[in-house]
Enzyme design. Sequence first.
Site, PDB file in Angstrom:
ATOM      1  N   ASP A 102     -30.022  -1.366  28.467  1.00  0.00           N
ATOM      2  CA  ASP A 102     -30.125  -2.257  29.626  1.00  0.00           C
ATOM      3  C   ASP A 102     -28.789  -2.473  30.319  1.00  0.00           C
ATOM      4  O   ASP A 102     -28.737  -2.608  31.544  1.00  0.00           O
ATOM      5  CB  ASP A 102     -30.785  -3.588  29.247  1.00  0.00           C
ATOM      6  CG  ASP A 102     -30.149  -4.278  28.051  1.00  0.00           C
ATOM      7  OD1 ASP A 102     -29.103  -3.831  27.557  1.00  0.00           O
ATOM      8  OD2 ASP A 102     -30.740  -5.283  27.588  1.00  0.00           O
ATOM      9  N   GLY A 140     -29.703  -2.352  22.983  1.00  0.00           N
ATOM     10  CA  GLY A 140     -29.272  -1.215  22.185  1.00  0.00           C
ATOM     11  C   GLY A 140     -29.374  -1.466  20.691  1.00  0.00           C
ATOM     12  O   GLY A 140     -29.896  -2.486  20.241  1.00  0.00           O
ATOM     13  N   ALA A 187     -33.352  -9.416  24.980  1.00  0.00           N
ATOM     14  CA  ALA A 187     -33.436  -9.965  23.636  1.00  0.00           C
ATOM     15  C   ALA A 187     -34.287 -11.226  23.561  1.00  0.00           C
ATOM     16  O   ALA A 187     -34.783 -11.576  22.489  1.00  0.00           O
ATOM     17  CB  ALA A 187     -32.034 -10.262  23.105  1.00  0.00           C
TER      18      ALA A 187
END
Length: 486
Positions: free
Chosen positions: A233, A80, A16
Amino acid sequence: MTEPASPTFAAVDLGASSGRVVAGRLQDGQVRLQELRRFPNRPVRLPDGLHWNLLHLFTEALAGLRAARGLHGIGIDAWGVDYALLDARCRVLGLPFHYRDSRTQGMVERAFARVPQAELYARTGIQTLPINTVFQLLADEGSPALSAAEAIALVPDLLAYWLSGELVNETTAASTTGLLDARTGGWALDLVQRLGLPTRPFRLPADPGTLLGPALAHHDLGPVPIYAVAGHDTASAFVAAPVRDEHAAILSSGTWSLLGVELPEPVLTDAARQANLTNERGVDGTTRLLKNVMGLWLEQECARVWDAPFPELQRLAAQAPADVPLFDPDEEEFLAPGDMPGRIATACRRGGQREPRDRGEVVRSILVSLACKYRFVLERLEAGTGRELTCAHVIAGRARNDQLCRLTAEITGREVLAGPIEATALGNVLVQARAAGELTTLADLRAVTAASAEPIRHEPSPDRERVEETYRRFLAVSGLATPTTA
């Protein structure tokens, strides 16, 4: 006679806050990792909201891949829930939104008015978070993009398609949508219809390790195979957690903290739903029963507001007093970007405490509150599974945060094993290696992990009276109750 070269696989690992390309060479039962390129992941705010700059990430990923030589495979993992909608020719219908965008306000209520929460959880097993794909899709309801969509691609699916020209919905990423059947691993299309969403975009899910094909010629990478790995991930990171028995929890620590256990089947009980535990798909049909905790996003956002480096903040936190004010790190007010120090101060006042006095106290408040929330989640996981969890493997990037690992061991009363730090890239590489025939079982993959990285051990504090007082105070100020058995 020249010995054959050790197989080398490239992991494109997108988080992120940053992305990187890592090469993993498999040799003598170990994987040696080499970082080829690292780059920031900076969202962009446009007139209609907050978006991911996926073209920038893809360009950077290609630059890293071109620096590699003799690759035997490439796999992509990413966060996600976020997705792109595509037309019949697989062209993107708009830049994907960032999950922290505010457009999902009111969408949880809209979803549950159409399909009750208990029924949705009983099928999908996914915790209720406003960032979930299902709620984002409801925010798209009535839009030209959703009306025209012939396919949906989560972020790792999309970038793998751009590399290979083959589009699939990989199962570990798909499970984060809140629309995948937790038992069968297929799309819950009847629920999709009842939610008022089109079923047309959802393709047959593909398992981790699926060969997509060679890289497209115009990327100048050669005919290297592209694999759909464990695209989420956290799923890749769990592959590389060197767990040995059912008494170990896994904490993937980064922008988010994802704390859970690996199970052969999902847990879809009312108690699990009420605890807001989530059942996400793992490798070989396993289930990751876990909880999303807000994680070090809190510190990252404070650092951004203060324009301060992380090492300095960690030094200040280490010097702060032990009895800092505490708060529940999972309050929804912490989800969006903004004045995080101010929000933490407000949360502390709301709990009847003083505000943190300085930056060091703010960061220590974050770390202690996170460690307390980890204990709370571990207790709920024990209640939900009937397992006694005696240790926690802290993996991924923030496993290097020694202060948080030490506090986690102290407050949870459990041994903490920190590492591997590169768990996500390592898991990505291992899934590719197995798909290429170099490894076989999930146990084999974890044996390679254990041989490749030695964890750092943190033991619980012997001063249990002080620890218990801290935890009781956390429960009181956060309004949380002791979990009950599922």
